[in-house]
Design a protein around this motif. Structure first.
Motif, PDB file in Angstrom:
ATOM      1  N   LEU A 135      39.827  40.399  37.981  1.00  0.00           N
ATOM      2  CA  LEU A 135      41.100  40.623  37.742  1.00  0.00           C
ATOM      3  C   LEU A 135      41.357  39.734  39.768  1.00  0.00           C
ATOM      4  CD1 LEU A 135      41.653  43.790  36.220  1.00  0.00           C
ATOM      5  CD2 LEU A 135      42.340  41.164  36.426  1.00  0.00           C
ATOM      6  N   ASP A 136      40.607  40.628  40.857  1.00  0.00           N
ATOM      7  CA  ASP A 136      40.630  40.533  42.229  1.00  0.00           C
ATOM      8  C   ASP A 136      41.177  38.847  42.588  1.00  0.00           C
ATOM      9  OD1 ASP A 136      41.013  43.078  42.250  1.00  0.00           O
ATOM     10  OD2 ASP A 136      38.546  44.039  43.715  1.00  0.00           O
ATOM     11  N   GLY A 137      39.168  37.679  41.982  1.00  0.00           N
ATOM     12  CA  GLY A 137      39.466  36.420  42.562  1.00  0.00           C
ATOM     13  C   GLY A 137      41.357  35.891  41.738  1.00  0.00           C
ATOM     14  N   LEU A 138      40.859  36.394  40.718  1.00  0.00           N
ATOM     15  CA  LEU A 138      42.373  35.647  39.826  1.00  0.00           C
ATOM     16  C   LEU A 138      43.805  35.973  41.253  1.00  0.00           C
ATOM     17  CD1 LEU A 138      42.815  34.070  37.342  1.00  0.00           C
ATOM     18  CD2 LEU A 138      43.512  35.818  36.155  1.00  0.00           C
ATOM     19  N   ARG A 139      44.019  37.570  41.328  1.00  0.00           N
ATOM     20  CA  ARG A 139      45.174  37.805  41.555  1.00  0.00           C
ATOM     21  C   ARG A 139      44.922  36.713  43.605  1.00  0.00           C
ATOM     22  NH1 ARG A 139      43.646  42.866  41.831  1.00  0.00           N
ATOM     23  NH2 ARG A 139      45.200  43.097  40.639  1.00  0.00           N
ATOM     24  N   ALA A 140      44.154  36.765  44.309  1.00  0.00           N
ATOM     25  CA  ALA A 140      43.939  36.406  45.362  1.00  0.00           C
ATOM     26  C   ALA A 140      43.891  34.158  44.976  1.00  0.00           C
ATOM     27  CB  ALA A 140      42.332  35.974  45.629  1.00  0.00           C
ATOM     28  N   TRP A 141      43.862  34.246  44.227  1.00  0.00           N
ATOM     29  CA  TRP A 141      44.326  32.561  43.448  1.00  0.00           C
ATOM     30  C   TRP A 141      45.248  32.099  43.061  1.00  0.00           C
ATOM     31  CZ3 TRP A 141      45.535  29.262  39.962  1.00  0.00           C
ATOM     32  CH2 TRP A 141      45.155  28.002  39.521  1.00  0.00           C
ATOM     33  N   LEU A 142      45.944  32.861  43.240  1.00  0.00           N
ATOM     34  CA  LEU A 142      47.350  33.147  42.474  1.00  0.00           C
ATOM     35  C   LEU A 142      48.238  32.697  42.948  1.00  0.00           C
ATOM     36  CD1 LEU A 142      46.801  33.847  38.602  1.00  0.00           C
ATOM     37  CD2 LEU A 142      47.065  31.966  38.865  1.00  0.00           C
ATOM     38  N   SER A 143      47.989  33.514  43.982  1.00  0.00           N
ATOM     39  CA  SER A 143      48.722  33.789  45.318  1.00  0.00           C
ATOM     40  C   SER A 143      49.040  32.784  45.781  1.00  0.00           C
ATOM     41  CB  SER A 143      48.468  35.121  46.147  1.00  0.00           C
ATOM     42  OG  SER A 143      47.459  34.009  46.672  1.00  0.00           O
ATOM     43  N   GLY A 144      48.444  31.315  45.979  1.00  0.00           N
ATOM     44  CA  GLY A 144      48.602  30.608  46.948  1.00  0.00           C
ATOM     45  C   GLY A 144      48.866  28.965  45.289  1.00  0.00           C
ATOM     46  N   GLN A 145      49.319  29.098  44.639  1.00  0.00           N
ATOM     47  CA  GLN A 145      49.904  27.940  43.607  1.00  0.00           C
ATOM     48  C   GLN A 145      51.428  28.317  42.967  1.00  0.00           C
ATOM     49  OE1 GLN A 145      49.588  28.052  39.729  1.00  0.00           O
ATOM     50  NE2 GLN A 145      50.066  30.284  40.008  1.00  0.00           N
ATOM     51  N   HIS A 146      51.951  27.686  42.452  1.00  0.00           N
ATOM     52  CA  HIS A 146      53.240  29.025  42.428  1.00  0.00           C
ATOM     53  C   HIS A 146      53.752  27.577  40.785  1.00  0.00           C
ATOM     54  CE1 HIS A 146      54.242  28.641  46.200  1.00  0.00           C
ATOM     55  NE2 HIS A 146      53.573  27.590  46.830  1.00  0.00           N
ATOM     56  N   ARG A 147      53.054  27.673  39.625  1.00  0.00           N
ATOM     57  CA  ARG A 147      52.740  27.539  38.262  1.00  0.00           C
ATOM     58  C   ARG A 147      52.529  29.089  37.642  1.00  0.00           C
ATOM     59  NH1 ARG A 147      49.162  22.963  37.768  1.00  0.00           N
ATOM     60  NH2 ARG A 147      49.218  22.826  35.488  1.00  0.00           N
ATOM     61  N   LEU A 148      51.429  29.779  38.733  1.00  0.00           N
ATOM     62  CA  LEU A 148      52.008  31.402  37.194  1.00  0.00           C
ATOM     63  C   LEU A 148      52.456  32.003  38.897  1.00  0.00           C
ATOM     64  CD1 LEU A 148      48.725  30.486  35.552  1.00  0.00           C
ATOM     65  CD2 LEU A 148      50.752  29.258  34.860  1.00  0.00           C
ATOM     66  N   ARG A 149      52.689  33.270  37.722  1.00  0.00           N
ATOM     67  CA  ARG A 149      53.144  34.575  38.358  1.00  0.00           C
ATOM     68  C   ARG A 149      52.325  34.815  37.953  1.00  0.00           C
ATOM     69  NH1 ARG A 149      59.195  34.583  39.852  1.00  0.00           N
ATOM     70  NH2 ARG A 149      59.444  34.816  37.685  1.00  0.00           N
ATOM     71  N   LEU A 150      51.424  36.310  38.716  1.00  0.00           N
ATOM     72  CA  LEU A 150      50.445  37.800  37.496  1.00  0.00           C
ATOM     73  C   LEU A 150      51.611  38.970  38.181  1.00  0.00           C
ATOM     74  CD1 LEU A 150      48.052  38.544  37.127  1.00  0.00           C
ATOM     75  CD2 LEU A 150      47.294  38.434  38.774  1.00  0.00           C
ATOM     76  N   ILE A 151      51.838  38.918  37.093  1.00  0.00           N
ATOM     77  CA  ILE A 151      52.937  40.002  37.031  1.00  0.00           C
ATOM     78  C   ILE A 151      52.161  41.337  36.451  1.00  0.00           C
ATOM     79  CG2 ILE A 151      54.869  38.430  36.728  1.00  0.00           C
ATOM     80  CD1 ILE A 151      55.576  40.267  33.878  1.00  0.00           C
ATOM     81  N   ALA A 152      51.327  41.241  36.498  1.00  0.00           N
ATOM     82  CA  ALA A 152      50.661  42.785  36.176  1.00  0.00           C
ATOM     83  C   ALA A 152      48.375  43.018  35.485  1.00  0.00           C
ATOM     84  CB  ALA A 152      51.431  43.361  34.768  1.00  0.00           C
ATOM     85  N   THR A 153      48.751  43.249  35.452  1.00  0.00           N
ATOM     86  CA  THR A 153      46.441  43.555  35.549  1.00  0.00           C
ATOM     87  C   THR A 153      46.762  44.611  35.212  1.00  0.00           C
ATOM     88  OG1 THR A 153      46.392  44.176  37.394  1.00  0.00           O
ATOM     89  CG2 THR A 153      46.374  41.696  37.274  1.00  0.00           C
TER      90      THR A 153
END
Length: 234
Positions: free
Chosen positions: A14-32
């Motif tokens: 979860l932490d790794g995915l959150r960090a990776w998604l913060s640097g791209q603009h195709r997906l937005r993580l809104i809940a874990t």
């Protein structure tokens, strides 16, 4: 940008995915969340206004979970096996009923569990060793109404040896499940992103496959009954 949520009890992932998604603009993580119960829990009520509390020392933010948002995620990444002992197919059905599409992920591909999850309405399956770019492409496919295919999913279907259960392709299963749930043929086609003619073609193939295993289904009620029988037999 596609809103996604992740249900997994692996904090490192979860932490790794959150960090990776913060640097791209195709997906937005809104809940874990670590369980489906946690993901679907209603938001906590707003606190009653009162006297301002005394200042307290600042605390480091917790790594997980991210609170459930007011809006529904378009796609939920759902771990196949969660630590709370819940069944994969039940988790898929609950998430789909809440309005999200489902991409199942796991470390080890258990063919029977994968097949059960897809039969319950999951829109695809990936193991966690795929590249993140592959994950993004799979999420985009699922969000667009398609099925995220993978070698692991194909292997699971090949290993499914239930004699009286027809082997339905993911899209056939999606059309069957939506149509049997009470949607009209037109609404079923719209949800799948296909024409009415193509939806009818898939349903005709499904009916033929049920006839081939000695369980004919001629009407929508018959199809709903066969689907329920298959769900109960897993």
């Amino acid at each position: 940008m596609i809103d996604i949520a992740v249900v997994d009890d692996d904090r490192m992932l979860l932490d790794g995915l959150r960090a990776w998604l913060s640097g791209q603009h195709r997906l937005r993580l809104i809940a874990t969340a670590s369980t489906v119960d946690e993901l679907l829990a209603p938001p906590a009520p707003a606190p009653t206004p009162g006297p301002a509390p005394a200042p307290v020392p600042a605390l480091a933010p917790a790594a997980t979970p991210t609170p459930a948002p007011a809006r529904t995620a378009a796609v939920v990444l759902l771990d196949l096996v969660l630590g709370d002992g819940s069944r994969p197919e039940a988790n898929v059905r609950r998430v789909r009923a809440a309005g999200s599409r489902v991409l199942v992920i796991s470390t080890i591909a258990d063919p029977a569990m994968v097949v059960a999850a897809v039969a319950a309405g999951a829109d695809g399956y990936l193991t966690k060793d795929h590249a993140l770019d592959t994950l993004v492409e799979a999420v985009e496919t699922v969000a667009a109404g398609g099925t995220a295919h993978s070698p692991e999913l194909a292997f699971a279907w090949v290993r499914d040896t239930t004699a009286t259960r027809p082997h339905l392709a993911p899209r056939e299963r999606q059309v069957l499940r939506d149509y049997a749930s009470g949607l009209t043929l037109k609404a079923t086609a719209r949800r799948a992103g296909i024409s009415v003619y193509t939806a009818k073609y898939y349903l005709d193939r499904v009916k033929q496959k049920y006839r081939d295993v000695g369980r004919p289904a001629f009407t929508k009620i018959d199809l709903a009954r066969r689907l329920d029988e298959d769900d109960r037999s897993r």
